[in-house]
Design an enzyme around this catalytic site. Structure first.
Site, short mmCIF file in Angstrom:
data_model
loop_
_atom_site.label_atom_id
_atom_site.label_comp_id
_atom_site.label_asym_id
_atom_site.label_seq_id
_atom_site.Cartn_x
_atom_site.Cartn_y
_atom_site.Cartn_z
N CYS A 1 0.74 -1.30 -0.07
CA CYS A 1 -0.06 -0.05 0.09
C CYS A 1 0.90 1.40 -0.19
O CYS A 1 1.90 1.20 0.51
CB CYS A 1 -0.81 0.17 1.41
SG CYS A 1 -1.88 -1.32 1.43
N ARG B 1 5.27 -0.53 -5.99
CA ARG B 1 5.09 -0.98 -4.66
C ARG B 1 4.24 -2.24 -4.95
O ARG B 1 4.28 -3.04 -3.89
CB ARG B 1 4.83 -0.14 -3.51
CG ARG B 1 5.93 0.96 -3.37
CD ARG B 1 5.09 1.81 -2.25
NE ARG B 1 5.19 1.28 -1.02
CZ ARG B 1 6.12 1.35 -0.17
NH1 ARG B 1 7.25 2.00 -0.47
NH2 ARG B 1 5.91 0.89 1.04
N TRP C 1 -3.06 -2.72 -1.44
CA TRP C 1 -2.89 -4.25 -1.92
C TRP C 1 -3.52 -4.91 -0.81
O TRP C 1 -3.35 -4.89 0.54
CB TRP C 1 -1.25 -4.16 -1.59
CG TRP C 1 -0.82 -5.65 -2.10
CD1 TRP C 1 -0.53 -5.84 -3.45
CD2 TRP C 1 -0.32 -6.67 -1.37
NE1 TRP C 1 0.28 -7.03 -3.38
CE2 TRP C 1 0.29 -7.78 -2.28
CE3 TRP C 1 -0.67 -7.28 0.10
CZ2 TRP C 1 0.87 -8.95 -1.73
CZ3 TRP C 1 0.07 -8.37 0.44
CH2 TRP C 1 0.55 -9.37 -0.55
N ASN D 1 -1.74 2.51 5.84
CA ASN D 1 -1.16 1.22 5.26
C ASN D 1 -0.88 0.50 6.92
O ASN D 1 -0.48 1.21 7.92
CB ASN D 1 0.34 1.72 5.10
CG ASN D 1 0.20 2.37 3.61
OD1 ASN D 1 -0.77 2.36 3.08
ND2 ASN D 1 1.32 3.00 3.23
N GLY D 2 -0.69 -0.84 6.76
CA GLY D 2 -0.43 -1.62 8.00
C GLY D 2 -1.58 -2.55 8.26
O GLY D 2 -2.69 -2.83 7.50
N GLU E 1 19.24 -17.69 -6.13
CA GLU E 1 18.72 -16.28 -6.48
C GLU E 1 18.53 -16.15 -7.84
O GLU E 1 17.41 -15.55 -8.23
CB GLU E 1 19.89 -15.27 -6.15
CG GLU E 1 19.80 -13.86 -6.85
CD GLU E 1 18.53 -13.22 -6.23
OE1 GLU E 1 17.68 -13.70 -5.24
OE2 GLU E 1 18.28 -12.08 -6.97
N LYS F 1 14.73 -15.20 -9.24
CA LYS F 1 14.77 -14.02 -10.17
C LYS F 1 13.68 -14.55 -11.42
O LYS F 1 12.82 -13.78 -11.95
CB LYS F 1 16.02 -13.58 -10.79
CG LYS F 1 16.12 -11.88 -11.19
CD LYS F 1 16.25 -11.16 -9.99
CE LYS F 1 15.38 -11.33 -8.70
NZ LYS F 1 15.79 -10.58 -7.40
N GLU G 1 9.91 -15.41 -10.45
CA GLU G 1 9.38 -14.10 -9.97
C GLU G 1 8.90 -12.99 -11.28
O GLU G 1 7.84 -12.42 -10.95
CB GLU G 1 10.26 -13.32 -8.75
CG GLU G 1 10.17 -11.68 -8.68
CD GLU G 1 11.26 -11.37 -7.61
OE1 GLU G 1 10.77 -11.01 -6.59
OE2 GLU G 1 12.32 -11.60 -7.71
N HIS H 1 20.48 -37.17 -5.58
CA HIS H 1 19.80 -37.50 -4.57
C HIS H 1 18.16 -37.40 -4.63
O HIS H 1 17.53 -37.56 -3.67
CB HIS H 1 20.13 -36.98 -3.07
CG HIS H 1 21.65 -37.39 -2.91
ND1 HIS H 1 22.01 -38.55 -2.22
CD2 HIS H 1 22.68 -36.63 -2.82
CE1 HIS H 1 23.34 -38.61 -2.23
NE2 HIS H 1 23.79 -37.25 -2.52
N LYS I 1 6.62 -4.41 -3.67
CA LYS I 1 8.22 -4.24 -3.72
C LYS I 1 8.53 -4.24 -2.29
O LYS I 1 9.55 -4.84 -1.89
CB LYS I 1 8.40 -2.86 -4.22
CG LYS I 1 9.78 -2.33 -3.95
CD LYS I 1 10.61 -3.19 -4.97
CE LYS I 1 12.34 -2.77 -4.79
NZ LYS I 1 13.13 -4.03 -5.54
#
Ligand code: AGP
Length: 608
Positions: free
Chosen positions: A2, A27, A74, A100-101, A483, A487, A490, A506, A603
């Site tokens: 948000c 965001r 969001w 927000n929160g 990573e 990437k 995502e 294995h 974000k």
């Protein structure tokens, strides 16, 4: 996640609110709204499910007011919808709130307010704030008093901005766990949850502290605590360049940020290398050599890519300083009643400095008396302020949801920490010099990798249609594989698995087929032969291999290869990761994805 914006001044608020919300789009959000109050009285409100452009289209020309608040939401409580979008009003449509929160006791407050006659129009926790503030905003009560009284009944985290149709000469804002920044203009004031929304209008900002409120008027502001004590805050100057918030001619922020890495690495290193003593100067750690010598273990905490960067950091610290080091997801750490040891140094990693899980982990360590340093990009952010010391990355604002330049700068920061710790312990001057020279060479070596962007785009187009991809690496290469897989999934939504190459037989070897190609990290180090054996095992099962290597493997072992310049072995992972960023980017473009704002992601994850 948000985003909040607000304006008060002589001008019409709406253009700033809409532009500010567009600046916060990166965001991640699913709905947006604005409310203004002004000369004609009353509050005007528009909110829509969808993009800021949809909101702009829904705002009529007569939607004017000199005081206004706006929000990108969001969804957490209730689906994305027009009704659940912020701002939320009380029943008399006098008070408008953006938030927000998370209000943890929202259900209890909702029941009480409903019993007192409030009629709720959304499923959100935020709406309780509108009704609660209105209940306290009785005749003759200043808005700041009503907000303060209402917040006294609230349990949870918030950054809020409140508008009152009957007191349109002010906006009241408050912060508890979710950032609020005041921007100081010429006879006008701005508010945002993130400086990127207001940096075009002013560089003079005040970051509210947790538990702080502010009454913001066109000609200034007053800050105070939840128990009404006035606080005195000096503005600071934002030093990030305004063009950091534009794509600067690149097709996407992500591509721009990948290409910015030579410069961002230079900034992370800036003034910190000491060639004479072959070490790094890190004054912000607030730990002298004697205190550092007493540290027996290092525990690194972060989420997502920050956690993977921490894995690379842990290896650097173990190798260069010979201190046992380990990285753990901050989101898990705080739920397992961790043992906090006096001789362990905790390091929190965060690009945004706002990630709730990481912040909560820092607070848990501190509550138990532990010492926490921060490796953080955003100056003045909640995590940076909560830590006992640390290093700022100076990577510049990272707008694209997928982290690239901040990831790389985090690993560079860990190399500096490892060098500093190492030279206090047993790292020889010769080894110190070896690392200092290798760090200085990184920006040019990154440029060499970036020059291969077109060739990597060709490979990405070839592999993007696969049903999934396997990423493998050994020891130093394993966090690179993790990573790289992160990437790819995502931003391209291609399924990707990361495994230590040694673990392949294995279990995951069963997955190998022409439809599931493998990206293999094959550095020219002491494990090269073992890595080449693994490639042979994949090829023997008709697997396709894209090697990221210092030397091209034989064609019978790899179908394709991206060559990366060699650094010192401890720093090789950092360079091996850069082509994987480009691979993910070009795969996402080839598949037509929303590269900078991938679906379902935000974000900064400022909620639990
Ligand atoms: C990285 O590409 C992701 N968007 C995500 O994993 C991110 O690194 C994580 O949410 C932590 O964010 P932070 O660094 O801002 O704390």
């Amino acid at each position: 996640m948000c985003g909040i914006v607000a304006y008060i001044g002589p001008k019409d608020a709406t253009p700033f609110l809409l532009e500010g919300l567009a600046r916060l789009e990166y965001r991640g959000y699913d709905s947006a709204g604005v409310a203004v109050a002004g000369r004609t009285g009353g509050i005007k409100l528009r909110k829509v499910k969808g993009r800021v452009a949809d909101l702009a289209a829904a705002v009529p020309a007569r939607f004017k007011g000199t005081t206004g608040i706006g929000h990108t939401r969001w969804a957490t409580h209730g689906v994305p919808s027009d009704a659940n979008a912020h701002p939320h009003l009380d029943n008399a449509e006098r008070i408008a709130v953006v938030h927000n929160g998370i209000i943890e006791n929202a259900d209890e407050l909702r029941a009480k307010l409903t019993a007192d006659g409030a009629v709720f129009r959304s499923e959100t926790d935020t709406e309780v704030l509108g009704h609660l503030i209105a209940a306290h905003a009785t005749e003759g009560v200043e808005l700041e008093e009503a907000v303060r009284a209402a917040l006294g009944k609230v349990v949870g985290t918030y950054g809020i901005a409140v508008l009152d149709a009957e007191q349109p000469d002010r906006i009241v804002v408050a912060r508890n766990g979710s950032p609020i920044v005041l921007g100081i203009g010429e006879k006008e004031m701005f508010v945002a949850s993130d400086v990127s929304a207001l940096v075009r209008y002013t560089r003079q900002v005040v970051h509210l502290e947790d538990g702080e409120l502010a009454t913001v008027r066109a000609d200034g502001f007053r800050t105070f605590t939840e128990d009404a004590r006035t606080t005195h805050r000096q503005p600071s100057t934002v030093d990030w360049e305004i063009d950091s918030y534009d794509t600067g001619g690149y097709e996407h922020f992500l591509l721009k940020e990948i290409h910015e890495q030579p410069g961002s690495v230079e900034r992370t290193l800036g003034g910190r290398l000491d060639e004479r003593f072959a070490t790094a100067h890190l004054g912000g750690l607030n730990l002298d050599a004697r205190e550092l010598r007493e540290i027996r273990r290092v525990k690194i905490l972060g989420c997502g890519s920050a956690y993977y960067a921490g894995e690379m950091g842990a290896q650097l610290i173990e190798e260069l300083a010979r201190i046992p080091a380990h990285s753990e997801p901050a989101s898990e750490f705080r739920y397992r009643n961790p043992v906090i040891e006096a001789d362990t140094l905790y390091i929190a990693v965060s690009q945004s400095g706002e990630t709730y899980d990481t912040l909560a982990a820092v607070q848990e360590v501190k509550r138990k008396g532990g010492r926490v340093l921060g490796v953080v990009n955003t100056v003045g952010s909640a995590i940076a302020r909560e830590c006992d010391g640390g290093i700022y990355l100076h990577a510049g604002p990272e707008i694209s949801v997928a982290s690239t330049k901040a990831f790389t700068s985090t690993v560079v920061a860990f190399a500096l920490i490892a060098l500093h710790f190492g030279r206090i312990h047993d790292l020889s001057p010769a080894d110190g010099r070896r690392i200092v020279s290798a760090l200085k060479a990184l920006p040019d070596q990154i440029r060499e990798v970036l020059a291969q962007s077109d060739a990597i785009a060709g490979l990405a187009a070839e592999y993007a249609g696969s049903e999934g991809m396997m990423f493998i690496g050994r020891v130093r290469g394993y966090p690179v594989a993790r990573e790289g897989a992160q990437k790819l999934k995502e931003i391209s939504y291609v399924h990707a698995e990361a495994y230590p190459a040694s673990e392949l037989k294995h279990g995951p070897l069963a997955l190998i087929s022409p439809e599931l190609p493998t990206v293999a990290l094959v550095p020219d180090d002491e494990l090269l032969d073992k890595n080449l054996t693994t490639l042979g095992e994949i090829k023997a099962r008709s697997g396709r291999v894209l090697a990221v290597a210092h030397r091209r493997p034989e064609t019978k072992l790899a179908d394709h290869c991206i060559l990366v310049p060699k650094s010192e072995p401890e720093l090789d992972p950092l360079l091996l990761n850069i082509p994987l960023q480009l691979l993910a980017y070009h795969a996402a473009v080839a598949l037509g994805r929303d590269v900078d704002k991938p679906r379902n992601l935000a974000k900064s994850v400022t909620v639990e």
